[in-house]
Design an enzyme around this catalytic site. Sequence first.
Site, PDB file in Angstrom:
ATOM      1  N   GLY A   1       5.142  13.720 -12.641  1.00 21.36           N
ATOM      2  CA  GLY A   1       6.221  14.115 -11.575  1.00 21.36           C
ATOM      3  C   GLY A   1       7.448  14.179 -11.920  1.00 21.36           C
TER       4      GLY A   1
ATOM      5  N   HIS B   1      12.417  12.341 -13.630  1.00 22.08           N
ATOM      6  CA  HIS B   1      12.549  11.722 -14.794  1.00 22.08           C
ATOM      7  C   HIS B   1      13.122  12.462 -15.977  1.00 22.08           C
ATOM      8  CE1 HIS B   1       9.660   9.363 -12.660  1.00 22.08           C
ATOM      9  NE2 HIS B   1       8.533  10.082 -12.808  1.00 22.08           N
TER      10      HIS B   1
ATOM     11  N   LYS C   1       1.488   9.745 -18.904  1.00 23.26           N
ATOM     12  CA  LYS C   1       1.894   8.304 -18.409  1.00 23.26           C
ATOM     13  C   LYS C   1       0.707   7.728 -17.522  1.00 23.26           C
ATOM     14  CE  LYS C   1       5.881   9.686 -16.893  1.00 23.26           C
ATOM     15  NZ  LYS C   1       5.521  10.973 -16.802  1.00 23.26           N
TER      16      LYS C   1
ATOM     17  N   HIS D   1      10.134   5.118 -10.734  1.00 20.97           N
ATOM     18  CA  HIS D   1       9.620   5.797  -9.449  1.00 20.97           C
ATOM     19  C   HIS D   1      10.737   5.107  -8.472  1.00 20.97           C
ATOM     20  CE1 HIS D   1       6.688   7.111 -11.918  1.00 20.97           C
ATOM     21  NE2 HIS D   1       6.710   8.136 -11.277  1.00 20.97           N
TER      22      HIS D   1
ATOM     23  N   GLY E   1       7.756   7.103  -2.327  1.00 20.65           N
ATOM     24  CA  GLY E   1       8.469   7.732  -1.198  1.00 20.65           C
ATOM     25  C   GLY E   1       7.755   9.318  -0.974  1.00 20.65           C
TER      26      GLY E   1
ATOM     27  N   THR F   1      -1.129  11.279  -6.270  1.00 22.20           N
ATOM     28  CA  THR F   1      -2.316  10.565  -6.327  1.00 22.20           C
ATOM     29  C   THR F   1      -3.270  10.920  -5.187  1.00 22.20           C
ATOM     30  OG1 THR F   1      -1.716   8.393  -7.273  1.00 22.20           O
ATOM     31  CG2 THR F   1      -3.640   8.268  -5.773  1.00 22.20           C
TER      32      THR F   1
ATOM     33  N   GLY G   1     -11.266   6.918  -8.793  1.00 20.58           N
ATOM     34  CA  GLY G   1     -10.067   6.027  -8.971  1.00 20.58           C
ATOM     35  C   GLY G   1     -10.232   4.790  -8.916  1.00 20.58           C
TER      36      GLY G   1
ATOM     37  N   ASP H   1      -0.057   0.325   4.218  1.00 23.26           N
ATOM     38  CA  ASP H   1      -0.444   1.351   3.149  1.00 23.26           C
ATOM     39  C   ASP H   1      -0.376   2.498   3.749  1.00 23.26           C
ATOM     40  OD1 ASP H   1      -1.289   2.434   0.568  1.00 23.26           O
ATOM     41  OD2 ASP H   1      -3.286   2.961   1.838  1.00 23.26           O
ATOM     42  N   PRO H   2       0.614   3.552   3.332  1.00 23.71           N
ATOM     43  CA  PRO H   2       0.925   5.100   3.790  1.00 23.71           C
ATOM     44  C   PRO H   2      -0.521   5.773   3.742  1.00 23.71           C
ATOM     45  CG  PRO H   2       2.181   4.807   1.625  1.00 23.71           C
ATOM     46  CD  PRO H   2       1.503   3.175   2.070  1.00 23.71           C
TER      47      PRO H   2
HETATM   48  N1  LIG Z   1      -7.135   4.269  -6.844  1.00 25.67           N
HETATM   49  C1  LIG Z   1      -7.302   4.817  -5.598  1.00 25.67           C
HETATM   50  N2  LIG Z   1      -8.096   5.291  -4.743  1.00 25.67           N
HETATM   51  C2  LIG Z   1      -7.857   5.747  -3.496  1.00 25.67           C
HETATM   52  N3  LIG Z   1      -6.816   5.869  -3.064  1.00 25.67           N
HETATM   53  C3  LIG Z   1      -5.684   5.484  -3.720  1.00 25.67           C
HETATM   54  C4  LIG Z   1      -6.049   5.062  -5.025  1.00 25.67           C
HETATM   55  N4  LIG Z   1      -4.681   4.579  -5.316  1.00 25.67           N
HETATM   56  C5  LIG Z   1      -3.562   4.794  -4.439  1.00 25.67           C
HETATM   57  N5  LIG Z   1      -4.278   5.475  -3.432  1.00 25.67           N
HETATM   58  C6  LIG Z   1      -3.843   5.754  -2.137  1.00 25.67           C
HETATM   59  O1  LIG Z   1      -2.829   6.929  -2.147  1.00 25.67           O
HETATM   60  C7  LIG Z   1      -1.661   6.629  -1.572  1.00 25.67           C
HETATM   61  C8  LIG Z   1      -0.299   6.889  -2.052  1.00 25.67           C
HETATM   62  O2  LIG Z   1      -0.303   8.457  -2.315  1.00 25.67           O
HETATM   63  P1  LIG Z   1       0.694   9.115  -2.935  1.00 25.67           P
HETATM   64  O3  LIG Z   1       2.154   8.716  -2.339  1.00 25.67           O
HETATM   65  O4  LIG Z   1       0.505  10.443  -3.141  1.00 25.67           O
HETATM   66  O5  LIG Z   1       0.507   8.291  -4.550  1.00 25.67           O
HETATM   67  P2  LIG Z   1       1.222   8.002  -5.765  1.00 25.67           P
HETATM   68  O6  LIG Z   1       2.878   8.636  -5.289  1.00 25.67           O
HETATM   69  O7  LIG Z   1       1.230   7.117  -6.216  1.00 25.67           O
HETATM   70  O8  LIG Z   1       1.070   9.198  -6.621  1.00 25.67           O
HETATM   71  C9  LIG Z   1      -1.723   4.958  -1.278  1.00 25.67           C
HETATM   72  O9  LIG Z   1      -1.063   4.733   0.020  1.00 25.67           O
HETATM   73  C10 LIG Z   1      -3.096   4.619  -1.124  1.00 25.67           C
HETATM   74  O10 LIG Z   1      -3.801   4.865   0.169  1.00 25.67           O
HETATM   75  O1  LIG Z   2       6.191  10.696 -11.236  1.00 26.34           O
HETATM   76  C1  LIG Z   2       4.973  10.623 -11.468  1.00 26.34           C
HETATM   77  C2  LIG Z   2       4.645  10.262 -12.991  1.00 26.34           C
HETATM   78  O2  LIG Z   2       5.297  10.879 -13.910  1.00 26.34           O
HETATM   79  C3  LIG Z   2       3.832  10.700 -10.652  1.00 26.34           C
HETATM   80  O3  LIG Z   2       2.801  10.097 -10.812  1.00 26.34           O
HETATM   81  P1  LIG Z   2       1.905   9.724  -9.111  1.00 26.34           P
HETATM   82  O4  LIG Z   2       1.621  11.239  -8.856  1.00 26.34           O
HETATM   83  O5  LIG Z   2       0.955   8.731  -9.575  1.00 26.34           O
HETATM   84  O6  LIG Z   2       3.080   9.141  -8.374  1.00 26.34           O
HETATM   85 MG   LIG Z   3       4.246   9.688  -6.381  1.00 23.12          MG
HETATM   86 MN   LIG Z   4       3.838   8.112  -3.674  1.00 22.07          MN
END
Ligand SMILES: Nc1ncnc2c1ncn2[C@@H]1O[C@H](COP(=O)(O)OP(=O)(O)O)[C@@H](O)[C@H]1O
Ligand SMILES: O=C(CO)COP(=O)(O)O
Ligand SMILES: [Mg+2]
Ligand SMILES: [Mn+2]
Length: 627
Positions: free
Chosen positions: A80, A83, A131, A244, A448, A493, A538, A607-608
Amino acid sequence: SCHEDGRAESGQDLAKHHHPIKHPHIPQLVDFPAAIVDDALHGLVRADPRLRILKGHRVVVRSDIDTFKQDHVCIISGGGSGHEPAHVGYIGDGMLAAAVAGDVFASPPTSAVLAAIRACAGPKGVLLVVKNYTGDRLNFGLAVEQARFEGLLVDMVIVGDDCALPREKSKAGRRGLAGTVLMHKVLGAMAEAGRDLASLSNAAAHLSRGLGTAGVALSPCQVPGRQPSFHLEPGTCGIGVGIHGESGAAEIPFTSASAICRDLLDIMLNQGKIANRAYMTQPQRNVSRYALLINNLGATSQLELGVAAMAALDHLIEDVGVFVPRVYMGTFMTSMNMAGVSLTLLDLDALPAEALEQWLDAPTTAPAWPGPTLLGGTKQFVVRRDEPPITVPAPHSSEAEETTALQRTPSEISYSTDLLGKAIKGACEALFSGEPELSRLDAIVGDGDCGTTMTEGARSVLEQLQVGRLALHNPAQLLQQLATIAQENMGGTSGAVYSIFFAAASSCLNDRDVVRAPLASLVTMALTAGIDAVMKYGGAQQGDRTMLDVLVPLHHYLDRHGSAEQPIDVGAVATLVEEASHATADMNATCGRSSYVPDHLLRGHPDPGARAVAMWVQGALHRHPRR
Ligand SMILES: Nc1ncnc2c1ncn2[C@@H]1O[C@H](COP(=O)(O)OP(=O)(O)O)[C@@H](O)[C@H]1O
Ligand SMILES: O=C(CO)COP(=O)(O)O
Ligand SMILES: [Mg+2]
Ligand SMILES: [Mn+2]
């Protein structure tokens, strides 16, 4: 998107699609929040002819990549944005060959990582230094799988250097923090010296065992267009922060700079009162040797960094009794504009039969690596002081507005492209109207970006739907299209998880005679396959506080009611997903980014990702509970 000549789509271009910044709490040098990453990469590449942008991707590579890759292992990092200077600032001789940037705090989509690998893959191969975040693991991992399928030589190492979070708290493992930059330096120098891919991967495994980081937040951060990432009571600080905008493992009273720096080091070295982590090996008095990196988390003055250096060296040398022959001080890996620092220790004897100093001291042209290093650490330079205070057919289109695709009885019809189109439109619109809630929740329990990531996906789906490009007549193909959209346009994610979910759902329908299957049982089959794949890749299960906590109950309900000779009770489904999503508010997080947040801060906030599933399911069913 960006052009080959290094010109990114400008803020003005993006203005057609995005809103300009609303009056922020503190003015920020941003025209359009959605354009911040493209504008910044554009600026950087314009300013430095040694860099160029890969067309259509937020990927920066060395301009001479085509010749460079002929005789070097190319190291790629990324993740992301937010950073900076990580990771574009570390492109240069002796460090990285390319960097992949996502949206702010969101992992880049798989397609961008794959584009970077393709650009850098030569006879010596490519090493991805990633990371440890769920989104990054999944998106970089999927790209590696695809690149290997294409016959490219590629390996991936995951860096987790965080020492602040208790082991039991999270299945996700240690977060990747500023120590990653020391990995870039050492591995980059080895690659420059002609070491092969296998020896670099091997070195990385040893290095991570000798690497530790802990940080303190003195303020939240502000991502343009969003609220401040959390609230800190006056006189307190957040100890054990990530990068973050998280509030940290604990909020503690701010006593003094020296006391806080000592605490950070004690966390890492498992000393004193905070001796419960043991991520790094126990230091040996008069034997252990470390490199110390003092990292500005974004908005800390140079003067304060100097104070942190004094305090950290004082404690390490005088109290712990170890040697610190290398010290690096500056801005290496930020949490946007957070005030605070992180301290990183690298055990200089972590690599068997290698002097790590040699690799740390090797020249590099990467702009963000500090010039000459401070040779701190012999005892006489440190004055001890007193502590300061301080596919399929038959379009049907004569349906009443309220009828939804799932509502028809299986014997009536198996499939209606018209209703399906409306369901998809409803799902996307629900995500648009739910965006503020998702952003707010993810700011509390994550970082966020969940709202923008979901609406980016919804916007692409709607665009494809509106121009008639979605294969509504062919469920397997449609799901494949959704997987591609998630992979190319979402990131984070969520992007990786939805991509895996839709791809697995698609493959399971591919083999089947979908013409005769009732829609509800198609949905059940697809959900079974999708959920299994998400769990497999996951690592989360029901109860871990993720979107699975809505998907799994939904699947159970449809499995029980979907094959009966009567319509699905859409009202019941809408209620079920609503309740299941809100039930996550009382769960502890063991996966994903929320597992880094103390449980008491999660309490009461759903959980979002789970809320997002409830929203799009209700939108697809045209049932909107009052919010
Ligand atoms: N291992 C996982 N398997 C399935 N869903 C996940 C997993 N880890 C996180 N999530 C879901 O992803 C959501 C967050 O999404 P997002 O904001 O895109 O993630 P991040 O910012 O961590 O990359 C969480 O609220 C949760 O529902
Ligand atoms: O900023 C990030 C790591 O550098 C992004 O990771 P996530 O997609 O898991 O939020
Ligand atoms: Mg993120
Ligand atoms: Mn997120």
